[in-house]
Write a protein that holds these residues in place. Structure first.
Motif, PDB file in Angstrom:
ATOM      1  N   THR A   1     -21.533 -30.569 -10.766  1.00 41.44           N
ATOM      2  CA  THR A   1     -20.651 -29.407 -10.612  1.00 41.44           C
ATOM      3  C   THR A   1     -21.038 -28.629  -9.349  1.00 41.44           C
TER       4      THR A   1
ATOM      5  N   LEU B   1     -15.359 -28.772 -10.084  1.00 36.54           N
ATOM      6  CA  LEU B   1     -15.366 -27.446 -10.702  1.00 36.54           C
ATOM      7  C   LEU B   1     -16.072 -27.451 -12.049  1.00 36.54           C
ATOM      8  N   ARG B   2     -15.911 -28.546 -12.805  1.00 33.33           N
ATOM      9  CA  ARG B   2     -16.448 -28.570 -14.167  1.00 33.33           C
ATOM     10  C   ARG B   2     -16.508 -30.004 -14.675  1.00 33.33           C
TER      11      ARG B   2
ATOM     12  N   GLU C   1     -16.755 -31.884 -18.402  1.00 29.75           N
ATOM     13  CA  GLU C   1     -16.700 -31.655 -19.847  1.00 29.75           C
ATOM     14  C   GLU C   1     -17.841 -32.376 -20.559  1.00 29.75           C
TER      15      GLU C   1
ATOM     16  N   GLN D   1     -13.106 -31.820 -13.851  1.00 30.70           N
ATOM     17  CA  GLN D   1     -12.100 -30.937 -13.261  1.00 30.70           C
ATOM     18  C   GLN D   1     -12.441 -30.782 -11.784  1.00 30.70           C
TER      19      GLN D   1
END
Length: 216
Positions: free
Chosen positions: A151, A185-186, A188, A195
């Motif tokens: 990230t 960004l991210r 999970e 993301q």
């Protein structure tokens, strides 16, 4: 004596499956080609007679230098054809694999050398994968899987590991192409989907996709 179409398909599979020590298991080869184990074993015994592999029962195959060169020259024909179809015939990168699968079995060296010349001797195919030279040599790329990134990193998408049509269409739908900049960004925790920000938009990429995308 010319290699048969079946032999060439086995050679290409060995090329794709080989690890850093040029080893491949018969089981992996069987699954990759969707061929039964006894059939693979019989073919590998023939390959051992040609000095393309070192074959021992119940041990991984070791691909010889001669075997890797034979395999790389088939991959060269495939990737040059894909590049020609995209650059000179305006095919999409998602539409060239099946045609190249057929043309890679043409045996005329002159044909592919001319194709190489017309393309001005490219080193990468339309999917970012290296094109072996006339001697079967490949320029190593310092790339990593997108799924191995963290990230906050911003990376450049440089290649796909397998030019699967469904993956390429998946990326087309998200307007992600080679040299696209992606900011992570991210990630999970549940399914490792990612993301990313791309061209000011946010996209969700599956773990299956990020495993097959190579970045720098």
């Amino acid at each position: 004596m010319r290699n048969t179409l079946t032999e060439e398909n086995y050679l290409k599979a060995l090329f794709h499956l080989a690890d850093s020590e040029y080893k491949v298991t018969v089981n992996d080869l069987s699954k990759f080609l969707n061929v039964k184990m006894p059939t693979v074993n019989n073919m590998m015994k023939k390959f051992a007679e040609k000095n393309w592999v070192i074959y021992e029962n119940y041990k991984p195959l070791i691909i010889s230098e001669k075997g890797m060169k034979e395999a790389a020259l088939i991959v060269r024909k495939h990737r040059l054809t894909e590049m020609f179809l995209v650059e000179k015939m305006n095919f999409g990168w998602e539409n060239v694999h099946e045609i190249a699968e057929q043309l890679e079995h043409v045996h005329s060296k002159m044909f592919f050398d001319k194709m190489d010349e017309i393309l001005n001797f490219p080193t990468l195919d339309p999917h970012g994968e290296p094109i072996p030279d006339k001697d079967g040599n490949i320029i190593a790329q310092d790339l990593k899987k997108l799924s191995d990134c963290k990230t906050g990193e911003t990376v450049t998408f440089k290649a796909v590991t397998f030019s699967d049509d469904s993956l390429l269409n998946y990326l087309n739908e998200r307007t992600i192409h080679l040299d696209s900049k992606l900011t992570i960004l991210r990630i999970e925790n549940f399914d490792q989907s990612m993301q990313v920000e791309h061209k000011g938009k946010t996209e969700i990429l599956s773990k299956n996709a990020t495993d097959k995308m190579l970045v720098r």
